[in-house]
Design a protein around this motif. Structure first.
Motif, mmCIF file in Angstrom:
data_model
loop_
_atom_site.group_PDB
_atom_site.id
_atom_site.type_symbol
_atom_site.label_atom_id
_atom_site.label_comp_id
_atom_site.label_asym_id
_atom_site.label_seq_id
_atom_site.Cartn_x
_atom_site.Cartn_y
_atom_site.Cartn_z
ATOM 1 N N HIS A 184 0.864 -1.181 0.000
ATOM 2 C CA HIS A 184 0.000 0.000 0.000
ATOM 3 C C HIS A 184 0.901 1.231 0.000
ATOM 4 N N LEU A 185 0.347 2.354 -0.375
ATOM 5 C CA LEU A 185 1.089 3.613 -0.353
ATOM 6 C C LEU A 185 1.261 4.054 1.090
ATOM 7 N N GLU A 186 2.472 4.459 1.441
ATOM 8 C CA GLU A 186 2.717 4.989 2.777
ATOM 9 C C GLU A 186 3.546 6.257 2.653
ATOM 10 N N MET A 187 3.071 7.315 3.293
ATOM 11 C CA MET A 187 3.742 8.606 3.276
ATOM 12 C C MET A 187 4.092 9.001 4.699
ATOM 13 N N HIS A 188 5.257 9.674 4.864
ATOM 14 C CA HIS A 188 5.691 10.139 6.183
ATOM 15 C C HIS A 188 5.976 11.634 6.124
ATOM 16 N N ASP A 189 5.953 12.250 7.280
ATOM 17 C CA ASP A 189 6.252 13.679 7.352
ATOM 18 C C ASP A 189 7.745 13.963 7.284
ATOM 19 N N ALA A 190 8.598 12.938 7.442
ATOM 20 C CA ALA A 190 10.052 13.082 7.372
ATOM 21 C C ALA A 190 10.657 11.705 7.149
ATOM 22 N N GLU A 191 11.941 11.691 6.858
ATOM 23 C CA GLU A 191 12.644 10.419 6.710
ATOM 24 C C GLU A 191 12.764 9.735 8.071
ATOM 25 N N PRO A 192 12.520 8.421 8.126
ATOM 26 C CA PRO A 192 12.766 7.703 9.379
ATOM 27 C C PRO A 192 14.246 7.807 9.754
ATOM 28 N N PRO A 193 14.613 7.905 10.970
ATOM 29 C CA PRO A 193 13.797 7.733 12.170
ATOM 30 C C PRO A 193 13.205 9.043 12.685
ATOM 31 N N ASP A 194 13.278 10.112 11.913
ATOM 32 C CA ASP A 194 12.791 11.419 12.364
ATOM 33 C C ASP A 194 11.310 11.638 12.073
ATOM 34 N N ASP A 195 10.632 10.656 11.494
ATOM 35 C CA ASP A 195 9.221 10.817 11.154
ATOM 36 C C ASP A 195 8.361 10.804 12.418
ATOM 37 N N GLU A 196 7.309 11.603 12.375
ATOM 38 C CA GLU A 196 6.387 11.747 13.509
ATOM 39 C C GLU A 196 4.947 11.433 13.126
ATOM 40 N N ALA A 197 4.684 11.254 11.811
ATOM 41 C CA ALA A 197 3.320 10.997 11.344
ATOM 42 C C ALA A 197 3.384 10.151 10.076
ATOM 43 N N ARG A 198 2.315 9.357 9.867
ATOM 44 C CA ARG A 198 2.276 8.453 8.716
ATOM 45 C C ARG A 198 0.857 8.426 8.150
ATOM 46 N N LEU A 199 0.757 8.455 6.826
ATOM 47 C CA LEU A 199 -0.516 8.317 6.117
ATOM 48 C C LEU A 199 -0.391 7.110 5.201
ATOM 49 N N SER A 200 -1.318 6.153 5.329
ATOM 50 C CA SER A 200 -1.306 4.948 4.498
ATOM 51 C C SER A 200 -2.590 4.892 3.679
ATOM 52 N N VAL A 201 -2.473 4.435 2.416
ATOM 53 C CA VAL A 201 -3.626 4.365 1.518
ATOM 54 C C VAL A 201 -3.633 3.023 0.794
ATOM 55 N N SER A 202 -4.771 2.330 0.864
ATOM 56 C CA SER A 202 -5.023 1.121 0.083
ATOM 57 C C SER A 202 -6.319 1.348 -0.681
ATOM 58 N N PHE A 203 -6.404 0.798 -1.890
ATOM 59 C CA PHE A 203 -7.649 0.958 -2.642
ATOM 60 C C PHE A 203 -7.940 -0.296 -3.440
ATOM 61 N N TRP A 204 -9.225 -0.436 -3.807
ATOM 62 C CA TRP A 204 -9.676 -1.562 -4.598
ATOM 63 C C TRP A 204 -10.638 -1.053 -5.644
ATOM 64 N N ARG A 205 -10.447 -1.523 -6.864
ATOM 65 C CA ARG A 205 -11.437 -1.265 -7.913
ATOM 66 C C ARG A 205 -12.530 -2.319 -7.756
ATOM 67 N N THR A 206 -13.767 -1.907 -7.948
ATOM 68 C CA THR A 206 -14.885 -2.824 -7.823
ATOM 69 C C THR A 206 -15.604 -2.905 -9.167
ATOM 70 N N PRO A 207 -16.304 -4.008 -9.413
ATOM 71 C CA PRO A 207 -16.987 -4.146 -10.697
ATOM 72 C C PRO A 207 -17.974 -3.003 -10.921
ATOM 73 N N PRO A 208 -18.043 -2.487 -12.138
ATOM 74 C CA PRO A 208 -18.962 -1.376 -12.414
ATOM 75 C C PRO A 208 -20.422 -1.813 -12.330
ATOM 76 N N GLY A 209 -21.265 -0.844 -11.995
ATOM 77 C CA GLY A 209 -22.704 -1.064 -12.018
ATOM 78 C C GLY A 209 -23.286 -1.701 -10.772
ATOM 79 N N ILE A 210 -22.499 -1.900 -9.732
ATOM 80 C CA ILE A 210 -23.031 -2.492 -8.501
ATOM 81 C C ILE A 210 -23.538 -1.380 -7.586
ATOM 82 N N ASP A 211 -24.724 -1.576 -7.056
ATOM 83 C CA ASP A 211 -25.296 -0.634 -6.094
ATOM 84 C C ASP A 211 -24.841 -1.054 -4.700
#
Length: 165
Positions: free
Chosen positions: A30-57
């Motif tokens: 997954h994508l992971e972003m930090h506010d600084a290079e480790p070991p100086d990082d103090e915050a982390r944002l992680s993103v995962s995503f999935w495409r789903t079949p079109p037309g599903i309610d």
């Protein structure tokens, strides 16, 4: 906005604004972003995503209970949990929650904000971890990421953006 850049994942399947000074720490699984290079990082944002079949309610599978189930099994020492919050958007369904916990390594209180969103045949999970002492400074970044979140777009060249004719 000033001080932000746009993160584009998979040619526009997911995009959002993030602080310009942040770095991409990893891309897989997954994508992971930090506010600084480790070991100086103090915050982390992680993103995962999935495409789903079109037309599903997906209205028969509400996001709020999914998020409650997904975020309820943490092995962390949870000190407090917020209610599920709906982020007001007309184009996407977004819900999020916040947990305050004791970091087992640093022995410091931290927050974990967890959002689920869906729209345009894409589901995304965003997790934002940061120290309680940085909450006032970092809360606007979370708001901006959710405000600017776009799903299901296609951008031929993300370095140029969407071509308008």
């Amino acid at each position: 906005p000033e001080g932000y850049k746009i993160m584009v994942i998979d040619r526009g399947a997911v995009s959002f604004n993030f602080p310009a000074s942040w770095i991409v720490a990893k891309l897989e699984p997954h994508l992971e972003m930090h506010d600084a290079e480790p070991p100086d990082d103090e915050a982390r944002l992680s993103v995962s995503f999935w495409r789903t079949p079109p037309g599903i309610d997906w209205t028969e599978l509400p996001l709020a209970p999914l998020l409650a189930k997904a975020s309820g099994g943490s092995k962390l020492d949870i000190l407090a949990r917020s209610e599920i919050i709906r982020f007001p958007r007309t184009d996407l369904e977004i819900v999020w929650t916040e947990h305050r916990f004791m970091d087992p390594v640093e022995q410091r209180e931290a927050y974990s904000r967890i959002a689920m969103a869906r729209g345009w045949d894409v589901h995304v999970l965003i997790t934002f971890d940061f120290w309680v002492s940085d909450a006032e400074k970092l809360a606007p970044m979370w708001d901006e990421a959710l405000r600017s979140l776009q799903l299901g777009r296609h951008i031929d060249d993300p370095t140029k953006g969407i071509v308008k004719h």
